[in-house]
Design a protein around this motif. Structure first.
Motif, short mmCIF file in Angstrom:
data_model
loop_
_atom_site.label_atom_id
_atom_site.label_comp_id
_atom_site.label_asym_id
_atom_site.label_seq_id
_atom_site.Cartn_x
_atom_site.Cartn_y
_atom_site.Cartn_z
N ARG A 186 0.82 -1.22 0.00
CA ARG A 186 0.00 0.00 0.00
C ARG A 186 0.85 1.27 0.00
NH1 ARG A 186 -2.98 -2.58 4.21
NH2 ARG A 186 -2.33 -1.03 5.73
N CYS A 187 2.15 1.10 0.25
CA CYS A 187 3.04 2.26 0.44
C CYS A 187 3.00 3.19 -0.76
CB CYS A 187 4.46 1.77 0.67
SG CYS A 187 5.67 3.11 0.81
N ILE A 188 2.83 4.50 -0.49
CA ILE A 188 2.82 5.48 -1.58
C ILE A 188 4.09 6.32 -1.57
CG2 ILE A 188 0.31 5.62 -1.89
CD1 ILE A 188 0.35 8.09 0.00
N ARG A 189 5.10 5.87 -0.83
CA ARG A 189 6.43 6.51 -0.84
C ARG A 189 6.37 7.99 -0.45
NH1 ARG A 189 6.87 1.74 -1.46
NH2 ARG A 189 8.06 0.63 -3.06
N CYS A 190 5.63 8.26 0.62
CA CYS A 190 5.51 9.66 1.04
C CYS A 190 6.67 10.09 1.93
CB CYS A 190 4.18 9.89 1.76
SG CYS A 190 4.15 9.15 3.40
N GLY A 191 7.31 9.14 2.57
CA GLY A 191 8.45 9.47 3.43
C GLY A 191 8.10 9.84 4.86
N ALA A 192 6.81 9.88 5.20
CA ALA A 192 6.44 10.31 6.56
C ALA A 192 7.04 9.40 7.62
CB ALA A 192 4.91 10.34 6.69
N CYS A 193 7.11 8.10 7.35
CA CYS A 193 7.64 7.18 8.37
C CYS A 193 9.09 7.50 8.69
CB CYS A 193 7.45 5.72 7.94
SG CYS A 193 8.16 5.31 6.33
N MET A 194 9.88 7.82 7.67
CA MET A 194 11.28 8.15 7.96
C MET A 194 11.41 9.52 8.59
SD MET A 194 12.81 8.06 4.07
CE MET A 194 12.17 6.44 3.72
N PRO A 244 11.78 3.29 8.32
CA PRO A 244 10.93 2.13 8.61
C PRO A 244 10.45 1.39 7.36
CG PRO A 244 10.34 3.96 10.02
CD PRO A 244 11.34 4.50 9.04
N MET A 245 10.05 2.16 6.33
CA MET A 245 9.57 1.44 5.13
C MET A 245 10.70 0.65 4.49
SD MET A 245 10.84 3.12 2.26
CE MET A 245 9.69 2.88 0.92
N GLY A 246 11.91 1.18 4.57
CA GLY A 246 13.06 0.46 4.03
C GLY A 246 13.40 -0.77 4.87
N VAL A 295 1.89 7.79 11.75
CA VAL A 295 1.84 8.83 10.73
C VAL A 295 1.63 8.29 9.32
CG1 VAL A 295 3.26 10.44 12.06
CG2 VAL A 295 4.35 8.91 10.39
N CYS A 296 1.77 6.98 9.13
CA CYS A 296 1.67 6.44 7.77
C CYS A 296 0.26 6.67 7.21
CB CYS A 296 1.98 4.94 7.76
SG CYS A 296 1.67 4.22 6.12
N PRO A 297 0.16 7.43 6.11
CA PRO A 297 -1.17 7.74 5.58
C PRO A 297 -1.93 6.49 5.15
CG PRO A 297 0.52 8.35 3.99
CD PRO A 297 1.23 8.01 5.27
N MET A 298 -1.20 5.43 4.81
CA MET A 298 -1.84 4.22 4.32
C MET A 298 -2.05 3.21 5.46
SD MET A 298 -2.15 5.34 1.34
CE MET A 298 -2.87 3.97 0.44
S1 SF4 Z 1 4.65 6.54 5.79
FE1 SF4 Z 1 3.65 4.72 4.93
S2 SF4 Z 1 3.13 5.31 2.83
FE2 SF4 Z 1 4.63 6.81 3.56
S3 SF4 Z 1 6.63 5.97 2.90
FE3 SF4 Z 1 6.30 5.22 4.98
S4 SF4 Z 1 5.31 3.24 4.71
FE4 SF4 Z 1 5.14 4.30 2.76
#
Ligand code: SF4
Lengths: 234, 472
Positions: free
Chosen positions: B313-321, B342-344, B373-376
């Motif tokens: 589902r990840c949309i690569r928004c970067g919020a998690c990092m 975290p996504m990495g 914070v992950c939007p997904m």
């Molecule tokens: S916050 Fe969620 S959607 Fe955004 S990059 Fe990280 S894992 Fe992906």
């Protein structure tokens, strides 16, 4: 098996599904045909007049400048005034769009207007927006024979004319108009949603305007007070 | 790119000793967190939109085969080409073939994490093609021959003095005495240099944030406009995207777009959201004559139906990092491959193998902020735990970790990292929680109570006591 069939096969195996499964096919066909809207922010669900006001306010929030004129007849003069105020030469390039072509250009004798795509040496471009979205101050521009998309990106100053009637509350209203416009056929090659002038935060996270696209975005809204408009989604 | 994930520990300790990097990472904490908060506070529907976005992706993944077929049909109808790539090697081969066909000498590229994933640039360069990154951050790291350190801010690990030095080194032919003290001067110079590249390019390659099944469109979201110049000026536009970028309709894309920019940069909407459908039409004065989409699997189909499906589902928004105390401390390069934070930590082991990336899922304090914070609504900490369990099953971990100490052991044996994390995360959490300080206590507690029958809490208490004793 082709790479395509291999990948689709791998997806189906993981999902434990069959391509021929009619319930799944129906669910997909249904969603594609009905395109349900989901959650629409309330902020744009206001009378058209307020949508136009919201559009202007939101566009300014993202560093666009906004001018309002009564009728299309006023547009050439508004452009000439803007260029003078910005100390820019009285010269611009525009597409052959019929509504832009119909503007009374002869009222501005000193304004030099050329038409066609940009090769990168134009300082100022003029485009017409297909729609506007009040929710975020976003312009929607369509490419086509008379609407080159290079004009949206290469010049340093981008002026966009939008008729108040074409401003809607939300993106979904513009998609519905677009479906009508294309009569359910293929979309134009490029649909540009533009929200403010180009910017970058890549150097020390400091936002700077004018990264690769226009440094200035100037919006001219034509007419403000039409009741109804095309802006209502419901 | 070279995989350096097995050296995560070494990479981390080097990062903690790198003063330049530490200064640059300060910008992540300062900027992103507050901007996101502000944007979200302005949109009362934000939480509902997150639910919608998750539901859309869940539905899409459950019907992915059918949406892929529908999407392909629409691309063909619009006059475009679709290529299917099972892995990185296929993707590289397909793209090089298209470039050769177009007799390409210069290729411009918009930012694409998938292109990084398949290591596209070196492949094209070896074939004698001049590849130019056009996103300002990507351009800077290309000059430095470095990988990106953040999925939306690739050069976030650098300070402006470093960028200035790179420009002076690479932009030969410009006056030595020119003034490049200010970021705006650096931007102006990059703009001028890249402008010519756009006009020279034979092929433009972009990624995609969405592939819309309803219309066969690819959507890119940028602030600079580089992705647009990359695709409308050359005669060929190639889109490279992984399977899970499929989104059913324009409405569905709009739901997700509403959470994307707000979560990423704290903007209400990015400057340019561009839908590209097929090549230019008869009569169009500009736009590419050919439009190709390369659909990349590279492990995605195998993730479906597993505990890691959520990651798709990840949309690569970067919020998690942006909200991760580990990322704040060590930056993106320590993760040793394309994806950091975290996504990495979840994605990298699935893509390059747990044997090479086994340390990454340990790089977590389990504070839970990434998931918050992950939007997904991707359960990142849960998936990191999954990896650790698998690692345990495979007996790949050193004895101390197999004994169940996991993340705590990892950090406890690295006092400097441990320290940096506990003090920094407390400071950030305090800032996030405002004056009441409630969030700070809760979030830390949540992380540590998972280990309450282990030595971890004691260790921390002792350390805290010792610290306060020293101060008293
Ligand atoms: S916050 Fe969620 S959607 Fe955004 S990059 Fe990280 S894992 Fe992906």
């Amino acid at each position: 098996m082709s790479a395509r069939d291999q990948i689709l096969h791998a997806v189906r195996r993981s999902l434990n599904a069959h391509g021929a499964d009619s319930a799944r096919r129906k669910a997909v066909a249904h969603r594609l045909a009905r395109h349900p809207a989901g959650t629409i922010p309330e902020r744009g669900q206001v009378p058209h007049r307020d949508q136009v006001a919201l559009f202007r306010a939101m566009a300014k929030e993202v560093q666009a400048s906004v001018d309002v004129v009564e009728s299309t007849d006023d547009v050439p003069a508004a452009i000439a005034d803007y260029l003078r105020a910005q100390n820019l030469p009285q010269s611009l390039r525009r597409g052959g769009d019929e509504r832009l072509a119909a503007l009374p250009w002869d009222t501005q004798k000193t304004l030099e207007v050329t038409t066609g795509a940009s090769a990168g040496d134009d300082l100022v471009a003029l485009s017409r927006a297909f729609g506007g979205v009040a929710e975020t101050g976003t312009l929607v521009l369509l490419s086509g024979p008379d609407n080159p998309s290079t004009l949206n990106f290469l010049p340093e100053v981008h002026i966009v004319m939008i008729e108040a009637d074409d401003i809607a509350g939300d993106y979904e209203a513009v998609w519905n108009r677009l479906r009508e416009h294309t009569k359910g056929g293929v979309l134009p090659r490029t649909v540009n949603m533009i929200t403010g002038p180009s910017r970058s935060g890549d150097i020390e996270q400091t936002i700077l305007l004018g990264a690769h696209g226009p440094k200035q975005l100037h919006i001219i809204v034509v007419g403000t007070n039409r009741p109804g408009g095309k802006g209502s989604r419901r | 790119m070279e995989i350096r994930s097995p050296d995560f520990a070494k990479n981390s300790s080097r990062a903690l000793h790198d003063a330049q990097l530490q200064r640059a990472l300060g910008n992540v904490k300062l900027g992103f967190i507050a901007k996101r908060r502000k944007a979200i506070d302005k949109l009362p529907e934000f939480e509902r939109l997150r639910d919608e976005a998750r539901a859309i992706k869940e539905h899409t993944l459950k019907h992915l085969d059918l949406y892929l077929e529908a999407y392909e049909k629409k691309v063909l109808e619009a006059g475009g080409h679709v290529h299917w790539a099972a892995d990185a090697r296929d993707a590289r081969r397909i793209i090089l073939d298209i470039c050769r066909e177009a007799d390409a000498k210069t290729v411009t590229k918009g930012k694409s994490m998938i292109a990084e994933e398949v290591a596209l640039n070196p492949h094209l360069e070896q074939a004698g093609i001049d590849v130019v990154e056009t996103d300002l951050g990507e351009y800077i790291i290309q000059l430095r021959n470095e990988p990106p350190s953040h999925i939306i801010a690739p050069a976030v690990h650098l300070n402006k003095e470093q960028v200035e030095a790179d420009f002076r080194r690479c932009h030969t032919g410009l006056p030595d005495g020119r003034d490049l003290d200010e970021p705006v001067q650096l931007l102006g110079e990059a703009r001028a240099v890249l402008r010519q590249k756009y006009l020279d390019a034979d092929v433009g390659i972009t990624g995609a944030n969405f592939l819309v099944a309803e219309t066969g469109s690819s959507i890119i979201v940028t602030n600079e406009g580089n992705g647009d110049l990359t695709q409308i000026l050359p005669k060929v536009h190639i889109v490279i995207a992984s399977l899970e970028k499929i989104t059913p309709t324009l409405e569905d894309a709009s739901q997700i777009l509403r959470v994307l920019a707000r979560s990423a940069t704290g903007q209400e909407f990015s400057v340019y959201t561009t839908l590209s459908t097929g090549p230019k039409r008869p009569g169009d004065p500009d736009g590419p004559g050919d439009y190709h989409v390369v659909l990349l699997d590279n492990g995605r189909s195998a993730m479906l139906g597993t505990p890691f499906e959520d990651m798709l589902r990840c949309i690569r928004c970067g919020a998690c990092m942006n909200h991760c105390p580990v990322y704040h401390s060590v930056g993106g390069h320590a993760y040793g491959w394309v994806y950091g934070g975290p996504m990495g930590a979840v994605l990298t082991p699935t893509l390059i193998g747990i044997d090479k990336a086994g340390h990454l899922p340990n790089a977590s304090t389990f504070c839970g902020r990434c998931e918050a914070v992950c939007p997904m609504r991707i359960p990142l900490p849960k998936m990191m735990r999954h990896w650790r369990e698998r690692e345990f099953e495979r007996h790949l971990t050193p004895v101390v970790q197999r004994a169940g100490l996991g993340a705590w052991a990892f950090f406890a044996r690295r006092p400097r990292l441990y320290h940096a994390l506990t003090s920094m995360s407390a400071a950030v959490l305090r800032a996030m929680a405002g004056r009441k300080g409630r969030l700070a206590r809760l979030a830390l507690a949540r992380g540590w109570t998972r280990f309450r029958d282990l030595p971890a809490p004691q260790g921390r208490t002792f350390q805290a006591q010792w610290q306060s004793g020293k101060r008293a």
